[in-house]
Scaffold this motif. Structure first.
Motif, PDB file in Angstrom:
ATOM      1  N   ALA A  43      74.404  -1.018 -26.645  1.00  0.00           N
ATOM      2  CA  ALA A  43      74.435   0.564 -26.721  1.00  0.00           C
ATOM      3  C   ALA A  43      75.413   0.901 -27.475  1.00  0.00           C
ATOM      4  O   ALA A  43      75.161   2.029 -28.313  1.00  0.00           O
ATOM      5  CB  ALA A  43      74.340   1.154 -25.235  1.00  0.00           C
ATOM      6  N   PHE A  44      76.449   0.294 -27.507  1.00  0.00           N
ATOM      7  CA  PHE A  44      77.869   0.855 -28.176  1.00  0.00           C
ATOM      8  C   PHE A  44      77.511   0.723 -29.672  1.00  0.00           C
ATOM      9  O   PHE A  44      77.679   1.353 -30.822  1.00  0.00           O
ATOM     10  CB  PHE A  44      79.160   0.200 -27.888  1.00  0.00           C
ATOM     11  N   GLU A  45      76.855  -0.616 -30.050  1.00  0.00           N
ATOM     12  CA  GLU A  45      76.733  -1.144 -31.302  1.00  0.00           C
ATOM     13  C   GLU A  45      75.665  -0.250 -31.970  1.00  0.00           C
ATOM     14  O   GLU A  45      75.424   0.210 -32.993  1.00  0.00           O
ATOM     15  CB  GLU A  45      76.210  -2.464 -31.421  1.00  0.00           C
ATOM     16  N   GLU A  46      74.363   0.274 -31.101  1.00  0.00           N
ATOM     17  CA  GLU A  46      73.587   0.943 -31.525  1.00  0.00           C
ATOM     18  C   GLU A  46      73.893   2.333 -31.954  1.00  0.00           C
ATOM     19  O   GLU A  46      73.556   2.874 -32.871  1.00  0.00           O
ATOM     20  CB  GLU A  46      72.282   1.040 -30.515  1.00  0.00           C
ATOM     21  N   ASP A 104      85.747   1.077 -15.556  1.00  0.00           N
ATOM     22  CA  ASP A 104      85.997  -0.340 -15.764  1.00  0.00           C
ATOM     23  C   ASP A 104      84.826  -0.806 -16.530  1.00  0.00           C
ATOM     24  O   ASP A 104      85.267  -1.875 -17.286  1.00  0.00           O
ATOM     25  CB  ASP A 104      86.142  -1.034 -14.273  1.00  0.00           C
ATOM     26  N   SER A 105      83.694  -0.447 -16.618  1.00  0.00           N
ATOM     27  CA  SER A 105      82.573  -0.865 -17.307  1.00  0.00           C
ATOM     28  C   SER A 105      82.758  -0.518 -18.713  1.00  0.00           C
ATOM     29  O   SER A 105      82.069  -1.287 -19.489  1.00  0.00           O
ATOM     30  CB  SER A 105      81.263  -0.296 -16.790  1.00  0.00           C
ATOM     31  N   LEU A 106      83.518   0.553 -19.062  1.00  0.00           N
ATOM     32  CA  LEU A 106      83.598   1.000 -20.440  1.00  0.00           C
ATOM     33  C   LEU A 106      84.845   0.550 -20.963  1.00  0.00           C
ATOM     34  O   LEU A 106      85.183   0.784 -22.161  1.00  0.00           O
ATOM     35  CB  LEU A 106      83.350   2.281 -20.427  1.00  0.00           C
ATOM     36  N   VAL A 107      85.622  -0.349 -20.370  1.00  0.00           N
ATOM     37  CA  VAL A 107      87.119  -0.558 -20.862  1.00  0.00           C
ATOM     38  C   VAL A 107      87.171  -1.272 -22.109  1.00  0.00           C
ATOM     39  O   VAL A 107      86.226  -2.210 -22.179  1.00  0.00           O
ATOM     40  CB  VAL A 107      87.852  -1.271 -19.738  1.00  0.00           C
ATOM     41  N   GLY A 108      87.700  -1.033 -23.071  1.00  0.00           N
ATOM     42  CA  GLY A 108      87.923  -1.697 -24.282  1.00  0.00           C
ATOM     43  C   GLY A 108      86.838  -1.468 -25.532  1.00  0.00           C
ATOM     44  O   GLY A 108      86.980  -1.465 -26.568  1.00  0.00           O
ATOM     45  N   TRP A 109      85.567  -0.860 -25.048  1.00  0.00           N
ATOM     46  CA  TRP A 109      84.406  -0.618 -25.910  1.00  0.00           C
ATOM     47  C   TRP A 109      84.988   0.788 -26.864  1.00  0.00           C
ATOM     48  O   TRP A 109      84.563   0.783 -27.995  1.00  0.00           O
ATOM     49  CB  TRP A 109      83.033  -0.246 -25.130  1.00  0.00           C
ATOM     50  N   SER A 110      85.448   1.673 -26.280  1.00  0.00           N
ATOM     51  CA  SER A 110      85.727   2.856 -27.118  1.00  0.00           C
ATOM     52  C   SER A 110      86.887   2.426 -28.086  1.00  0.00           C
ATOM     53  O   SER A 110      86.861   2.934 -29.528  1.00  0.00           O
ATOM     54  CB  SER A 110      86.440   4.004 -26.346  1.00  0.00           C
ATOM     55  N   GLU A 111      87.672   1.451 -27.895  1.00  0.00           N
ATOM     56  CA  GLU A 111      88.702   1.018 -28.857  1.00  0.00           C
ATOM     57  C   GLU A 111      88.146   0.283 -29.948  1.00  0.00           C
ATOM     58  O   GLU A 111      88.314   0.208 -31.113  1.00  0.00           O
ATOM     59  CB  GLU A 111      89.719   0.177 -28.350  1.00  0.00           C
ATOM     60  N   ARG A 112      86.989  -0.552 -29.616  1.00  0.00           N
ATOM     61  CA  ARG A 112      86.111  -1.179 -30.358  1.00  0.00           C
ATOM     62  C   ARG A 112      85.360  -0.614 -31.348  1.00  0.00           C
ATOM     63  O   ARG A 112      85.182  -0.625 -32.327  1.00  0.00           O
ATOM     64  CB  ARG A 112      85.400  -2.430 -29.730  1.00  0.00           C
ATOM     65  N   TYR A 113      84.851   0.666 -30.554  1.00  0.00           N
ATOM     66  CA  TYR A 113      83.961   1.652 -31.473  1.00  0.00           C
ATOM     67  C   TYR A 113      84.539   3.104 -31.474  1.00  0.00           C
ATOM     68  O   TYR A 113      84.008   3.867 -30.819  1.00  0.00           O
ATOM     69  CB  TYR A 113      82.566   1.464 -30.877  1.00  0.00           C
TER      70      TYR A 113
END
Length: 302
Positions: A184-187, A225-234
């Protein structure tokens, strides 16, 4: 070339495969797949099956002339699908290939899904009853494919209004939803829209029970916890979190009305290791109006 670069290159070589059969909804699927292929810079492969659906009883006698007629009809379907795909992608130069196969479409797609980025299907085809909620092909593929499967219903959601809406992902805090969150983050990043991460944790029916503060606090931690790291990556993806004490299906259906794409895992907290499709995913793929992608943690052998 580093291992990560080589892995990325191999991933780009994988096509998005869209199955078409001449039905209006399959052409919507081709349009959506073309836009997604252009966003990812990968090849779009359109496939149709000319195999006769024999059912029970002896197989009919098929002559060479019959085979040629079936092939021509398949090519006609693919020509129209390719035209629609080109128009939907607004002239983007993504490569589009086509293929008429004479194998039954379900086992063929399951096999090819091993080397596909994603399968894209219409919710039902020419052979489905209008009252049916999900066609036999799409129903089988979301359970057995080796890659994410996108189901497109009555609209490809590629119009100017829809493309500005966010991507919606269902989050349940289990490992099963991790690939869905990543997808979902990539899309959302490629579509240049926001992401709505929804976590609903009640499976109760009937009136909603007032939730104790400690329970809501615990569920907030699950979502965070489920979203940890994804905002930093995107960092380009703005995230809106929705935490609701409600049945996941009902909550996601409500939020999907303002989404261009819904992304879910194959099964959630109530699922078990060998489950093919969870109740939430099964209900959503039949009910949402916008395209929906089911992302499996791992493939299931048939």
């Amino acid at each position: 070339m580093t291992e990560q670069t080589a892995s990325r290159a191999r991933e780009l070589e994988k096509p998005i495969i869209a199955a078409v059969d001449g039905s209006a909804v399959s052409y919507h699927a081709a349009a959506w797949a073309a836009v997604d292929a252009a966003l990812h810079g990968c090849r779009l492969h359109l496939v149709t099956s000319a195999a006769l659906q024999t059912g029970y009883g002896p197989a009919p006698l098929v002559t060479d002339k019959d085979v040629e007629l079936l092939r021509r009809d398949g090519e006609r379907v693919l020509t129209e699908a390719k035209r629609i795909a080109r128009n939907a992608a607004s002239g983007d130069t993504a490569e589009i290939s086509t293929e008429v196969v004479f194998d039954p479409v379900i086992p063929h797609l399951i096999t090819t899904s091993r080397e596909a980025r994603m399968l894209v299907l219409g919710s039902r085809g020419l052979g489905s009853l209008r009252r049916g909620l999900l066609g036999s092909v799409s129903s089988a593929l979301i359970r057995h494919a080796h890659c994410p499967v996108a189901i497109v219903h009555s609209t490809s959601a590629t119009d100017t209004v829809s493309i500005g809406k966010p991507v919606l992902v269902g989050v349940d805090g289990t490992r099963n939803s991790e690939p869905a969150v990543a997808f979902a983050f990539e899309e959302a990043s490629r579509r240049k829209v926001g992401l709505v991460a929804l976590h609903a944790w009640s499976d109760m029916t009937g009136p909603v029970v007032v939730t104790e503060g400690w329970e809501r606090d615990a569920e907030e931690v699950v979502l965070a916890d489920s979203l940890v790291g994804w905002s930093e990556r995107y960092p380009d993806v703005s995230v809106r979190r929705i935490l609701v004490h409600d049945r996941p299906v009902r909550a996601l259906l409500g939020a999907a009305e303002d989404a261009q794409l819904v992304v879910v895992g194959s099964h959630g907290r109530g699922g078990f290791a060998g489950m093919l499709l969870g109740s939430t995913s099964a209900a959503l793929v039949q009910s949402v109006e916008c395209p929906i992608v089911v992302v499996r943690e791992r493939a299931t052998e048939v």
